[in-house]
Design an enzyme around this catalytic site. Structure first.
Site, mmCIF file in Angstrom:
data_model
loop_
_atom_site.group_PDB
_atom_site.id
_atom_site.type_symbol
_atom_site.label_atom_id
_atom_site.label_comp_id
_atom_site.label_asym_id
_atom_site.label_seq_id
_atom_site.Cartn_x
_atom_site.Cartn_y
_atom_site.Cartn_z
ATOM 1 N N VAL A 105 0.833 -1.199 0.000
ATOM 2 C CA VAL A 105 0.000 0.000 0.000
ATOM 3 C C VAL A 105 0.876 1.261 0.000
ATOM 4 C CG1 VAL A 105 -1.899 -1.180 1.197
ATOM 5 C CG2 VAL A 105 -0.141 -0.023 2.557
ATOM 6 N N HIS A 121 -4.563 -4.297 -2.340
ATOM 7 C CA HIS A 121 -4.941 -3.938 -0.967
ATOM 8 C C HIS A 121 -5.063 -2.431 -0.772
ATOM 9 C CE1 HIS A 121 -3.324 -8.093 0.497
ATOM 10 N NE2 HIS A 121 -4.437 -8.181 -0.191
ATOM 11 N N CYS A 154 -19.492 15.887 4.353
ATOM 12 C CA CYS A 154 -20.775 15.173 4.546
ATOM 13 C C CYS A 154 -20.964 14.748 6.000
ATOM 14 C CB CYS A 154 -20.853 13.960 3.622
ATOM 15 S SG CYS A 154 -19.891 12.550 4.215
ATOM 16 N N THR A 192 6.670 -11.907 -0.930
ATOM 17 C CA THR A 192 5.370 -12.200 -0.322
ATOM 18 C C THR A 192 5.402 -13.566 0.327
ATOM 19 O OG1 THR A 192 2.996 -12.459 -0.671
ATOM 20 C CG2 THR A 192 4.407 -12.961 -2.555
ATOM 21 N N SER A 193 4.768 -13.641 1.518
ATOM 22 C CA SER A 193 4.721 -14.920 2.231
ATOM 23 C C SER A 193 3.677 -15.836 1.604
ATOM 24 C CB SER A 193 4.400 -14.682 3.712
ATOM 25 O OG SER A 193 3.154 -14.026 3.829
ATOM 26 N N ASN A 217 12.703 -14.496 -2.646
ATOM 27 C CA ASN A 217 12.380 -14.382 -1.220
ATOM 28 C C ASN A 217 13.481 -15.094 -0.435
ATOM 29 O OD1 ASN A 217 11.169 -14.582 1.396
ATOM 30 N ND2 ASN A 217 9.140 -14.490 0.466
ATOM 31 N N ALA A 235 15.385 -9.028 -2.126
ATOM 32 C CA ALA A 235 14.934 -8.578 -3.452
ATOM 33 C C ALA A 235 15.831 -7.488 -4.033
ATOM 34 C CB ALA A 235 13.493 -8.072 -3.338
#
Ligand code: NAD
Length: 260
Positions: A105, A121, A154, A192-193, A217, A235
């Site tokens: 993100v 995500h 709002c 990534t896991s 990884n 990486a």
């Protein structure tokens, strides 16, 4: 890292490939100084996700959740893309179609220059009103209020534009990611896991569809045994070496003499 030599079958797949998917996770940003969620030193070792990254947590204590995201936003904004992000962006110069599907993100893939990107995500770089859906830059939202969520015109509260545990992933992005995983020639999983579904199902899908699978990884994952090539290194070192080896294969293809 030493220059990388691809095995003949992998080199052949790289030479012929037209469509590439890079599937990235928190590990790719580790060398930019951003913590992962799992693994040694991950954010969740110090904090419980269910206390912070859920809609229930935001309802129960909006100020606490907002402060955590304001802090994480500050970390991401101060971080810079590392050589792995740069190498991933360079892939676009080597293959006709490259899609980066990220679970991150932090916005670092865009900042490195990747143009074809799906953020499964969401993003910490924007805030969205939970009532009317109005979206704004996180920078402005945090500058206005770093201690509690700013209030929209709002009357609703702003929240980070991320997908929390228990929330649905953006459907159009997920459908496109599944499509690309089905039709790609190379599928590269990095940092990534592979434990967060449905995103992690992409690896299985690419495998079933016959893509050449590569994993970057330092630690093994549940999918490591499916890989055609596994680079067990950070990486920031392994990805530039991989892309350099790919560039050599791709230029070999172009140099081949035309016979007949
Ligand atoms: P994860 O924390 O579950 O796994 C991180 C993986 O990265 C581990 O397998 C670890 O071995 C590997 N890793 C650690 N250092 C590495 C390095 N230098 N190079 C390559 N790999 C390395 O992360 P995930 O699989 O992305 O989990 C998904 C969730 O984590 C998502 O919800 C995502 O939004 C969230 N997340 C994002 C960020 C970010 O945007 N930077 C940070 C933390 C968590």
């Amino acid at each position: 890292m030493e220059p990388l030599e691809l095995s003949p079958p992998t080199a052949e797949r790289v030479r012929l490939a037209e469509r590439v998917v890079v599937f990235s996770g928190a590990g790719v940003s580790r060398e930019s100084g951003l913590d992962t969620f799992r693994g040694a030193g991950g954010l969740w070792e110090r904090m419980r996700p269910e206390e912070l990254a859920t809609p229930q947590a935001f309802r129960a204590d909006p100020a606490k959740v907002w402060r955590w995201y304001a802090w994480r936003y500050g970390q991401a904004a101060a971080a810079a893309p590392n050589p792995a992000h740069d190498a991933i962006a360079r892939l676009e110069t080597l293959f006709p179609s490259v899609l980066v599907v990220t679970q991150n993100v932090d916005g670092l893939h865009q900042r490195a220059g990747s143009r074809n990107l799906l953020e499964l995500h969401g993003t910490i770089t924007r805030a969205v009103c939970e009532r009317c859906g109005r979206s704004r830059e996180m920078a402005g939202a945090v500058a206005e209020s770093s201690e509690r969520p700013p209030v929209c015109a709002c009357g609703g509260r702003f929240r980070p534009a991320v997908v929390w545990f228990g929330e649905a992933l953006p459907e159009a992005a997920l459908v496109r990611a599944y499509e690309e995983a089905t039709f790609c020639d190379l599928f590269i999983s990095v940092g990534t896991s592979g434990t967060v579904y449905p995103a992690a199902g992409l690896i299985e899908l690419a495998h079933q569809a016959g893509a050449c699978l590569i994993e970057v990884n330092p630690e093994p994952t549940p999918f490591s045994r499916l890989m055609d090539l596994r680079l067990a290194a950070p990486a920031g070192e392994a990805f530039p070496a991989l892309v350099e080896a790919m560039a050599i294969e791709r230029s070999r293809d172009r140099e081949e003499p035309i016979i007949g």
